[in-house]
Design a protein around this motif. Structure first.
Motif, PDB file in Angstrom:
ATOM      1  N   ALA A  91       0.830  -1.205   0.000  1.00 17.67           N
ATOM      2  CA  ALA A  91       0.000   0.000   0.000  1.00 17.67           C
ATOM      3  C   ALA A  91       0.863   1.254   0.000  1.00 17.67           C
ATOM      4  O   ALA A  91       0.544   2.245  -0.686  1.00 17.67           O
ATOM      5  N   LEU A  92       1.964   1.227   0.763  1.00 20.16           N
ATOM      6  CA  LEU A  92       2.881   2.367   0.784  1.00 20.16           C
ATOM      7  C   LEU A  92       3.472   2.610  -0.606  1.00 20.16           C
ATOM      8  O   LEU A  92       3.530   3.753  -1.088  1.00 20.16           O
ATOM      9  N   TYR A  93       3.888   1.543  -1.256  1.00 16.49           N
ATOM     10  CA  TYR A  93       4.433   1.648  -2.614  1.00 16.49           C
ATOM     11  C   TYR A  93       3.388   2.237  -3.571  1.00 16.49           C
ATOM     12  O   TYR A  93       3.694   3.094  -4.400  1.00 16.49           O
ATOM     13  N   SER A  94       2.157   1.791  -3.432  1.00 18.31           N
ATOM     14  CA  SER A  94       1.101   2.213  -4.355  1.00 18.31           C
ATOM     15  C   SER A  94       0.779   3.689  -4.204  1.00 18.31           C
ATOM     16  O   SER A  94       0.582   4.396  -5.207  1.00 18.31           O
ATOM     17  N   VAL A  95       0.691   4.176  -2.959  1.00 18.66           N
ATOM     18  CA  VAL A  95       0.307   5.572  -2.783  1.00 18.66           C
ATOM     19  C   VAL A  95       1.410   6.513  -3.255  1.00 18.66           C
ATOM     20  O   VAL A  95       1.142   7.608  -3.755  1.00 18.66           O
ATOM     21  N   VAL A  96       2.680   6.083  -3.108  1.00 21.53           N
ATOM     22  CA  VAL A  96       3.776   6.928  -3.595  1.00 21.53           C
ATOM     23  C   VAL A  96       3.799   6.933  -5.124  1.00 21.53           C
ATOM     24  O   VAL A  96       3.995   7.980  -5.756  1.00 21.53           O
ATOM     25  N   LYS A  97       3.568   5.779  -5.745  1.00 18.91           N
ATOM     26  CA  LYS A  97       3.662   5.682  -7.207  1.00 18.91           C
ATOM     27  C   LYS A  97       2.435   6.258  -7.906  1.00 18.91           C
ATOM     28  O   LYS A  97       2.561   6.994  -8.885  1.00 18.91           O
ATOM     29  N   TYR A  98       1.241   5.915  -7.422  1.00 19.73           N
ATOM     30  CA  TYR A  98       0.022   6.257  -8.149  1.00 19.73           C
ATOM     31  C   TYR A  98      -0.740   7.446  -7.566  1.00 19.73           C
ATOM     32  O   TYR A  98      -1.720   7.899  -8.169  1.00 19.73           O
ATOM     33  N   GLY A  99      -0.345   7.930  -6.406  1.00 20.11           N
ATOM     34  CA  GLY A  99      -1.063   9.030  -5.786  1.00 20.11           C
ATOM     35  C   GLY A  99      -1.052  10.273  -6.649  1.00 20.11           C
ATOM     36  O   GLY A  99      -0.077  10.559  -7.352  1.00 20.11           O
ATOM     37  N   ARG A 101      -0.932  13.346  -5.682  1.00 22.52           N
ATOM     38  CA  ARG A 101       0.044  14.302  -5.167  1.00 22.52           C
ATOM     39  C   ARG A 101       1.102  13.556  -4.370  1.00 22.52           C
ATOM     40  O   ARG A 101       0.804  12.606  -3.648  1.00 22.52           O
ATOM     41  N   LEU A 102       2.327  14.002  -4.501  1.00 14.82           N
ATOM     42  CA  LEU A 102       3.414  13.380  -3.746  1.00 14.82           C
ATOM     43  C   LEU A 102       3.231  13.607  -2.250  1.00 14.82           C
ATOM     44  O   LEU A 102       3.739  12.839  -1.431  1.00 14.82           O
ATOM     45  N   ARG A 103       2.462  14.645  -1.902  1.00 12.92           N
ATOM     46  CA  ARG A 103       2.213  14.927  -0.490  1.00 12.92           C
ATOM     47  C   ARG A 103       1.553  13.734   0.201  1.00 12.92           C
ATOM     48  O   ARG A 103       1.861  13.433   1.366  1.00 12.92           O
ATOM     49  N   ASP A 104       0.677  13.021  -0.514  1.00 10.83           N
ATOM     50  CA  ASP A 104       0.058  11.832   0.070  1.00 10.83           C
ATOM     51  C   ASP A 104       1.094  10.767   0.365  1.00 10.83           C
ATOM     52  O   ASP A 104       1.038  10.090   1.397  1.00 10.83           O
ATOM     53  N   GLY A 105       2.061  10.600  -0.541  1.00 13.09           N
ATOM     54  CA  GLY A 105       3.114   9.621  -0.314  1.00 13.09           C
ATOM     55  C   GLY A 105       4.007   9.995   0.850  1.00 13.09           C
ATOM     56  O   GLY A 105       4.437   9.129   1.628  1.00 13.09           O
ATOM     57  N   VAL A 106       4.303  11.288   0.991  1.00 15.32           N
ATOM     58  CA  VAL A 106       5.133  11.736   2.124  1.00 15.32           C
ATOM     59  C   VAL A 106       4.404  11.497   3.440  1.00 15.32           C
ATOM     60  O   VAL A 106       4.992  11.025   4.429  1.00 15.32           O
ATOM     61  N   LEU A 107       3.104  11.805   3.465  1.00  9.42           N
ATOM     62  CA  LEU A 107       2.324  11.575   4.677  1.00  9.42           C
ATOM     63  C   LEU A 107       2.258  10.084   5.008  1.00  9.42           C
ATOM     64  O   LEU A 107       2.393   9.689   6.180  1.00  9.42           O
ATOM     65  N   ALA A 108       2.078   9.255   3.977  1.00 14.32           N
ATOM     66  CA  ALA A 108       2.051   7.808   4.211  1.00 14.32           C
ATOM     67  C   ALA A 108       3.394   7.320   4.746  1.00 14.32           C
ATOM     68  O   ALA A 108       3.451   6.428   5.608  1.00 14.32           O
ATOM     69  N   GLY A 109       4.496   7.900   4.251  1.00 14.76           N
ATOM     70  CA  GLY A 109       5.815   7.513   4.748  1.00 14.76           C
ATOM     71  C   GLY A 109       5.992   7.867   6.217  1.00 14.76           C
ATOM     72  O   GLY A 109       6.577   7.095   6.992  1.00 14.76           O
ATOM     73  N   ALA A 110       5.476   9.055   6.617  1.00 17.59           N
ATOM     74  CA  ALA A 110       5.569   9.445   8.027  1.00 17.59           C
ATOM     75  C   ALA A 110       4.758   8.495   8.908  1.00 17.59           C
ATOM     76  O   ALA A 110       5.207   8.088  10.002  1.00 17.59           O
ATOM     77  N   VAL A 111       3.554   8.130   8.461  1.00 21.01           N
ATOM     78  CA  VAL A 111       2.728   7.180   9.228  1.00 21.01           C
ATOM     79  C   VAL A 111       3.429   5.832   9.305  1.00 21.01           C
ATOM     80  O   VAL A 111       3.397   5.154  10.348  1.00 21.01           O
ATOM     81  N   ALA A 112       4.059   5.412   8.189  1.00 24.09           N
ATOM     82  CA  ALA A 112       4.778   4.135   8.196  1.00 24.09           C
ATOM     83  C   ALA A 112       5.936   4.161   9.186  1.00 24.09           C
ATOM     84  O   ALA A 112       6.237   3.140   9.835  1.00 24.09           O
TER      85      ALA A 112
END
Length: 403
Positions: A91-99, A101-112
């Motif tokens: 899921a982390l990979y998917s949100v960074v690649k397909y999101g 906005r990159l902001r969603d991927g950064v937020l997901a990385g912080a939660v991870a």
């Protein structure tokens, strides 16, 4: 029979891959149902994660929220990291690649990162907490960076495709504009031809009317001139309508043609002056005329003149000053053939004029008016050659256009 390569509006290969990934996560969850912490309840969490991953491409942010929430439930329940938790990394990979906005991927990385600490906190006794935390952090960080790299490459490819599509649309628009502009020029020049024919017809008709009783033979001659001129004008109008039949106001730019009082009709007889001007410009022009020149329609003479003019202009631009150019005008029983050949050995122009690339397009449009053919291209020995073949009509058109 055509086999559809899409399913639910998505590529079939992508759907098959996502189903395989979800099936793998589901198997991880069911495989340890009897001996993993949480038993079948934990397997249910894994199954829910597997189902959510089916939508990871279409709704990456929502899927990440669902998977992260299920992972938090697992941590609160104290079941510790399990095999199906690989869904978190997917899921982390998917949100960074397909999101979007990159902001969603950064937020997901912080939660991870917070999840890494919570998972490491449940490390069994006797195992280094820091070592486990570092391991989880390295794996999670690697997945995030790989996804970022893939996202960057994907967006770069998409931008190249969009740029290529834009350039193609611009090229097509420029070509359409060039055709419309050339048709407008043809219309103005043929208007001059038809207007001249009408003037001749009026003068001859008036003369025939006054001479009908005094000199019938001269009147008959004048009437014959009117008839011949009318046929020629009718033929020119037929050609004009044929070229501009599909050119509506939008294609032609929506503007009327403005008459140019200084515009005059050019003819084959003026070719020597044209060649002289190009000789003065630096081309070594040799001209050859073969066959007996027939009486050409004014519009056809204008086309011959323009073809020679454009070919010599291109030779001066591309072959350069000092290039040898051979201009051949051949008259046969059924056609006029214009051939322009240069050796490409001139000195390049220091500051050549920018070209829109529509010279050949304009010549081809003119030649097509008279059902002719145009071929142009480089010579094997160097230089460039152009040949235009314009068929001649044996008799003037006598067809009548119904009102």
């Amino acid at each position: 029979m055509t086999v559809s390569r899409t399913l639910f509006g998505r590529p079939l290969r992508a759907v098959a891959f996502d189903v395989a990934v979800s099936a793998g996560v589901l198997l991880f969850g069911l495989a340890g149902a009897t001996n993993q912490p949480g038993g079948w309840a934990a397997s249910g969490v894994g199954a829910a994660m597997a189902v959510a991953l089916l939508f990871r491409r279409m709704h990456p942010s929502a899927v990440t929220v669902v998977v992260g929430t299920l992972a938090l439930v697992q941590v609160i329940a104290g079941w510790g990291p399990l095999a199906f938790d690989v869904a978190v990394l997917i899921a982390l990979y998917s949100v960074v690649k397909y999101g979007r906005r990159l902001r969603d991927g950064v937020l997901a990385g912080a939660v991870a990162a917070v999840g890494v600490l919570l998972a490491a906190a449940q490390t069994p006794a006797g195992i280094s907490w820091w070592g486990t935390a570092m391991w989880y952090a390295l794996v999670t960080g690697a997945v995030w960076l790989v996804a970022l790299n893939v996202r960057t490459r994907r967006l770069y490819v998409l931008s190249l495709e969009e740029r290529a599509s834009t350039l193609e649309r611009e090229r097509e628009a420029e070509s359409r504009a060039a055709v419309a502009e050339e048709r407008t020029r043809i219309a103005r020049e043929l208007h001059d031809v038809v207007a001249h024919s009408m003037a001749v017809m009026i003068v001859q008709a008036d003369g025939a009317r006054f001479m009908l009783d005094r000199d019938p033979e001269q009147a008959r001659t004048a009437v014959k001139v009117v008839a011949d001129t009318g046929r020629s004008a009718l033929e020119e109008m037929r050609r004009l309508v044929g070229v501009l039949r599909d050119a509506g106001p939008s294609e032609a730019g929506g503007s009327a043609v403005v008459a140019d009082p200084e515009h005059r009709r050019l003819a084959v007889a003026e070719l020597p002056d044209l060649l002289a001007r190009f000789r003065d410009a630096g081309l070594r022009v040799r001209d050859t005329v073969t066959g007996e020149a027939p009486t050409l329609p004014p519009g056809l003479e204008l086309t011959v003149y323009r073809v020679v003019q454009e070919a010599l202009t291109n030779a001066l631009k591309h072959a350069g000053v000092g290039a040898d150019v051979e201009v051949t005008l051949a008259y046969t029983d059924d056609a006029v053939v214009v051939r322009v050949v240069d050796d490409g050995q001139g000195r390049p122009v220091v500051s050549p004029a920018l070209s829109g690339g529509h010279g050949l397009l304009g010549m081809r449009e003119r030649v097509t008016v008279y059902d002719g053919t145009l071929t142009a291209g480089p010579r094997p020995t160097g230089g460039w050659q152009l040949e235009a073949r314009l068929p001649l009509r044996s008799e003037p058109a006598t067809e009548v256009i119904a009102a």
